[in-house]
Motif scaffolding. Structure first.
Motif, PDB file in Angstrom:
ATOM      1  N   PHE A  61       0.838  -1.197   0.000  1.00 21.25           N
ATOM      2  CA  PHE A  61       0.000   0.000   0.000  1.00 21.25           C
ATOM      3  C   PHE A  61       0.876   1.251   0.000  1.00 21.25           C
ATOM      4  N   SER A  62       0.564   2.154  -0.929  1.00 19.54           N
ATOM      5  CA  SER A  62       1.236   3.454  -0.992  1.00 19.54           C
ATOM      6  C   SER A  62       2.755   3.312  -1.075  1.00 19.54           C
ATOM      7  N   CYS A  63       3.196   2.426  -1.957  1.00 19.20           N
ATOM      8  CA  CYS A  63       4.625   2.180  -2.121  1.00 19.20           C
ATOM      9  C   CYS A  63       5.092   2.637  -3.505  1.00 19.20           C
ATOM     10  N   ASN A  64       6.401   2.655  -3.678  1.00 12.97           N
ATOM     11  CA  ASN A  64       6.995   3.116  -4.922  1.00 12.97           C
ATOM     12  C   ASN A  64       8.140   2.187  -5.303  1.00 12.97           C
ATOM     13  N   ILE A  65       8.078   1.645  -6.527  1.00 14.82           N
ATOM     14  CA  ILE A  65       9.187   0.842  -7.060  1.00 14.82           C
ATOM     15  C   ILE A  65       9.766   1.589  -8.243  1.00 14.82           C
ATOM     16  N   LYS A  66      11.028   1.930  -8.163  1.00 21.03           N
ATOM     17  CA  LYS A  66      11.653   2.760  -9.186  1.00 21.03           C
ATOM     18  C   LYS A  66      12.998   2.174  -9.612  1.00 21.03           C
ATOM     19  N   ASN A  67      13.238   2.205 -10.907  1.00 20.47           N
ATOM     20  CA  ASN A  67      14.536   1.828 -11.461  1.00 20.47           C
ATOM     21  C   ASN A  67      14.945   0.413 -11.060  1.00 20.47           C
ATOM     22  N   ALA A  68      13.970  -0.488 -11.040  1.00 24.55           N
ATOM     23  CA  ALA A  68      14.259  -1.893 -10.740  1.00 24.55           C
ATOM     24  C   ALA A  68      14.529  -2.646 -12.038  1.00 24.55           C
ATOM     25  N   THR A  69      15.214  -3.792 -11.910  1.00 26.77           N
ATOM     26  CA  THR A  69      15.572  -4.593 -13.083  1.00 26.77           C
ATOM     27  C   THR A  69      15.473  -6.066 -12.748  1.00 26.77           C
ATOM     28  N   SER A  70      14.926  -6.840 -13.706  1.00 30.26           N
ATOM     29  CA  SER A  70      14.832  -8.284 -13.504  1.00 30.26           C
ATOM     30  C   SER A  70      14.727  -8.972 -14.854  1.00 30.26           C
ATOM     31  N   GLY A  71      14.748 -10.314 -14.823  1.00 25.61           N
ATOM     32  CA  GLY A  71      14.500 -11.073 -16.041  1.00 25.61           C
ATOM     33  C   GLY A  71      13.025 -11.069 -16.378  1.00 25.61           C
ATOM     34  N   THR A  72      12.190 -11.406 -15.401  1.00 23.68           N
ATOM     35  CA  THR A  72      10.745 -11.382 -15.538  1.00 23.68           C
ATOM     36  C   THR A  72      10.142 -10.671 -14.340  1.00 23.68           C
ATOM     37  N   GLY A  73       9.198  -9.760 -14.612  1.00 21.34           N
ATOM     38  CA  GLY A  73       8.622  -8.975 -13.525  1.00 21.34           C
ATOM     39  C   GLY A  73       9.620  -7.970 -12.991  1.00 21.34           C
ATOM     40  N   GLY A  74       9.932  -6.957 -13.786  1.00 25.92           N
ATOM     41  CA  GLY A  74      10.957  -5.994 -13.373  1.00 25.92           C
ATOM     42  C   GLY A  74      10.674  -5.351 -12.038  1.00 25.92           C
ATOM     43  N   GLY A  75       9.410  -5.011 -11.775  1.00 21.47           N
ATOM     44  CA  GLY A  75       9.057  -4.413 -10.495  1.00 21.47           C
ATOM     45  C   GLY A  75       8.672  -5.447  -9.464  1.00 21.47           C
ATOM     46  N   LEU A  76       7.790  -6.372  -9.846  1.00 20.81           N
ATOM     47  CA  LEU A  76       7.331  -7.385  -8.907  1.00 20.81           C
ATOM     48  C   LEU A  76       6.908  -8.629  -9.670  1.00 20.81           C
ATOM     49  N   SER A  77       6.997  -9.773  -8.988  1.00 20.40           N
ATOM     50  CA  SER A  77       6.627 -11.043  -9.593  1.00 20.40           C
ATOM     51  C   SER A  77       5.756 -11.837  -8.633  1.00 20.40           C
ATOM     52  N   VAL A  78       4.671 -12.408  -9.183  1.00 19.67           N
ATOM     53  CA  VAL A  78       3.751 -13.218  -8.389  1.00 19.67           C
ATOM     54  C   VAL A  78       3.640 -14.584  -9.060  1.00 19.67           C
ATOM     55  N   TYR A  79       3.967 -15.633  -8.314  1.00 18.45           N
ATOM     56  CA  TYR A  79       3.926 -16.995  -8.856  1.00 18.45           C
ATOM     57  C   TYR A  79       3.154 -17.875  -7.883  1.00 18.45           C
ATOM     58  N   ASN A  80       1.938 -18.300  -8.301  1.00 18.64           N
ATOM     59  CA  ASN A  80       1.138 -19.176  -7.462  1.00 18.64           C
ATOM     60  C   ASN A  80       0.948 -18.579  -6.064  1.00 18.64           C
TER      61      ASN A  80
END
Length: 774
Positions: free
Chosen positions: A230-249
């Motif tokens: 809640f009320s968060c900020n993701i900036k200048n992130a890097t990944s293979g999949t889901g640069g900001g966030l990833s949800v798996y199952n």
């Protein structure tokens, strides 16, 4: 136990972590705080066995574990609690001794669970039903070879993190935070993720190439875990999949958050949701994000469900497919969704805004604007049995090579309710929308609109239909669309088109069919609809001096409203064609087509040849209870031209106040067939008025119940039928019902044979039916 450390003090542990077991401890400092240093030899704290540790302004640094969780601090076991406030956690790591190959291959669930807890939580790890409470914490330069570069929760652990910062955190799954296993929960409030990344290492337990570069640059939740943000900020992130966030199952809710300037080397620049996940995205912004596919986000996996409420995706892009939201084999519901200025970088790649593959997609009151791609589907692309519904939505100013606004293919179904496609453009087919494939279908309903869309040199300015089923129903409007052919709709290749209670206005085509083209065995059924102000020659009034004399099908500028060609079939009923124009066939033109018109009114149309109707070579046309009025031709056929090789059947047809140099009604060319039963002909009252019916046919017209209407008190200026073979030998009043007195009729069959009308009983009688509309 309470301990207060002098501000500025640095306590070095020398490889011996501090353990809090079955006890309560509070350690605090003041001002800038104190530092407890693990010196890269051990973690700093281990809280277990119902232990409770509270830290205030105590900074943890240089913690390290190998093949374990919690580089700086580990809290584990039911009843164990770690509470932190105003602390820094820096330069801490959880490492795997050997990057074992088994981390990168498919494993059974039990083995996966065991492996993912190894080298997890470079800063703090919370597991086995323990609790972490962190307020005002800065996690900096922390890393983990597996889950959670800075924080990890697993096996039922719970973390509450607020007013904190994750910066320069590195992991393989969850650069900042990793949450794993059923019962594990993370709540993030007013927290920032800055320059968090994942790298290839101990990877997600699947052989998918999605693992290259890690998963979830900001955070990752997997395997039945739960996360709320809640009320968060993701900036200048890097990944293979889901640069900001990833949800798996897993189950994740993200509210009032911003994802900005994020990169993924594979799928899901802003976020990735896969495999039986439940993801709610509420009042969020995803901006300036990039990926190979799904620049803003990627949703995939059987039974994954995503709900989006008041979410904006802006200026996101993909190198390959889908600059915005990529949905694969999932269910998506969105209301008040904005996808703006999203695009693909590589030519011929599809979908600028929203891509649906094998998915169910339900969009409500959403806007897709300014999206583009080099391939198909500038706004949206639906394929492979996707079932998509758009209600109260708008697709505006999107561009592509085909389907500038929307593209449907490979068995996909698209339903539009009260939805507008406006000012979209394509370089080839379907400026507003294109649909292909025998099992694909499009349903437009509930006052939807496709307006001011265009193709540069292609077909179907509004809609292009190929081998598909399309319905346009119930108050839908298509207006101001432009194309080279088929200004509004172009249907071809065995397509089936149903149009009911809809409005086609001001469509224009440079080369035929301002409103509708039906081509190559396509079929259209039109009922209760209006075609108005359409042009088949790209201009409001045709420039006939460029085409003197008879029409030529080498210039395809025919059919101001409707152009039927090459085996196309049209059944039109209870409809109107008004104020349309073309070089030939101002209202309708048919070349090698089949047309049936019932209770259709064609009025105020204009053409160089055939003011209202052109029945061209090898065409068949039937007219029942139709009215053709006030149409003008500068050449042949004021109302209708029947060309050589064509045939017409007309019953109870009214032709009134039409005008052309050679006739005021019908021109039947050499080699044509014209069969009229009760044909009402309105006639101009001037000394030089041409005849209502002009024929040069070898097989002379069959006239059954011909009626000629003249203004009151006006004498017949000349014969009602002109034969070009011998104009002087015309029928007389005694033998011809066509030249009877005003309003008279011949009730018996009259056959034009040679140069006279013959019938077993051909006598002039008073009219028995009214002439309504003449």
């Amino acid at each position: 136990v309470r301990l207060c450390i002098t501000p500025g003090a640095v306590l070095a542990l020398g490889g011996q972590p501090l353990v809090v077991s079955a006890a309560n401890a509070t350690i605090s400092s003041s001002d800038t705080g104190a530092v407890i240093d693990g010196q890269g030899l051990s973690r700093v704290f281990h809280v277990k066995a119902h232990g409770s540790l509270t830290l205030y302004r105590v900074h943890l640094a240089h913690g390290l574990v190998t093949d374990d969780a919690g580089g700086c601090a580990l809290v584990e076991g039911e009843g164990s609690v770690l509470s932190m406030s105003d602390c820094n956690v820096t330069n801490c790591s959880a490492r795997a001794d050997i990057r074992r190959e088994e981390f990168r291959i498919e494993l059974d669930f039990a083995k996966v669970a065991a492996l993912l807890s190894v080298a997890a939580g470079g800063g703090v790890a919370c597991k086995k039903k323990a609790v972490l409470r962190a307020t005002g914490i800065t996690f900096e330069d922390c890393s983990a070879d597996c889950l959670g570069g800075s924080v990890y929760t697993g096996s039922g652990g719970t973390a509450f993190i607020s007013l904190s910062v994750f910066t320069m955190s590195v992991g393989t799954i969850g650069g900042g935070v990793g949450c794993h296993m059923q019962g594990s929960t993370v709540q993030l409030v007013s927290t920032r993720f800055e320059t968090c990344i994942t790298v290839q290492g101990v990877s997600f337990p699947t052989s998918s190439p999605a693992n290259k570069g890690g998963v979830g640059g900001g955070f990752a939740a997997l395997d039945y875990a739960s996360l709320e943000m809640f009320s968060c900020n993701i900036k200048n992130a890097t990944s293979g999949t889901g640069g900001g966030l990833s949800v798996y199952n897993a189950s994740v809710t993200v509210s009032f958050c911003i994802l900005h300037d994020i990169r993924a080397s594979y799928y899901g620049g802003g976020f990735s949701v896969t495999y039986f996940s439940n993801f709610r995205f509420d009042n969020c912004l995803c901006e300036d994000c990039f990926a190979e596919g799904g620049g803003a986000g990627f949703v995939s996996g059987a039974s994954s469900f995503v709900s989006l409420y008041n979410v904006s995706m802006r200026n996101c892009y993909a190198r390959l497919n889908c600059g915005g939201l990529f949905c694969f084999q999932c269910e998506v519901y969105a209301t008040d969704l904005l996808i703006a200025s999203c695009y693909t970088l590589v030519d011929l790649q599809v979908c600028g805004g929203l891509l649906g593959v094998l998915s169910g997609i339900d969009l409500r009151y959403s806007l897709i604007v300014g999206c583009s791609c080099g391939g198909e589907g500038g706004g949206c692309y639906f394929m492979a049995n996707t079932d998509a519904r758009l209600e109260g939505c708008s697709v505006v100013r999107c561009t592509a090579s085909e389907g500038g606004g929307l593209f449907v293919i490979s068995g996909a179904v698209l339903r539009l309710f009260n939805t507008s496609v406006v000012e979209c453009a394509a370089t080839k087919e379907g400026g507003g929308l294109a649909i292909r494939g025998a099992t694909s279908s499009l349903h437009i309903d509930g006052a939807s609109a496709i307006s001011r869309c265009s193709t540069v040199g292609g077909r179907g300015g509004g809609i292009h239909v190929s081998s598909s089923d399309v319905s346009i129903l119930n108050g839908s409007t298509l207006d101001g669309n432009r194309a080279y052919q088929g200004g509004t709709v172009y249907a071809t290749s065995n397509s089936h088109l149903k149009i009911h209670d809809s409005f086609f206005k001001e469509g224009a085509a440079r080369d035929g069919g301002g409103c509708l083209v039906v081509h190559d065995k396509a079929q259209a059924v039109v009922t209760g609809s209006v075609f108005e102000g359409c042009s088949g020659n790209g201009r409001e009034i045709p420039s006939c001096n460029e085409f003197p004399g008879h029409f030529s099908t080498q210039g395809q500028s025919g059919g101001g409203a409707l152009y039927v060609r090459n085996g196309g079939e049209v059944d039109m009923r209870a409809s109107s064609i008004i104020n349309c124009s073309a070089r030939w066939g101002g209202g309708v033109a048919s070349i090698e087509g089949v047309v049936e018109l019932r209770e259709v009114t064609i009025s105020d149309c204009r053409a160089c040849t055939a003011g209202a109707l052109l029945v061209g070579k090898s065409s068949k046309m039937e007219l029942y209870a139709c009215t053709l009025s006030r149409s003008v031709s500068s050449g042949e056929g004021a109302a209708m031209l029947v060309e050589s090789g064509a045939s017409v059947v007309a019953q109870n047809v009214i032709l009134s106040a039409n005008d052309a140099p050679q006739d005021t009604g019908v021109h039947v060319a050499l080699g044509a067939e014209f069969d009229a039963a009760v044909l009402y002909l309105g006639h101009k009252c001037t000394a030089t008025a041409p005849p209502p019916l002009f024929t040069a046919a070898e097989k002379l017209p069959l006239l059954r119940g011909l009626r000629l209407k003249m203004p009151p008190g006006c004498a017949l200026p000349g014969p009602s039928i002109r034969l070009v073979n011998n104009p002087a030998a015309m029928p007389t009043c005694e033998s011809s019902p066509a030249v009877c007195a005003e309003n008279a009729t011949c009730t018996d069959t009259a056959v034009l044979s040679g140069h006279s009308l013959v019938s077993p009983e051909c006598t002039c009688e008073p009219p028995s039916l009214p002439f309504a509309g003449l």
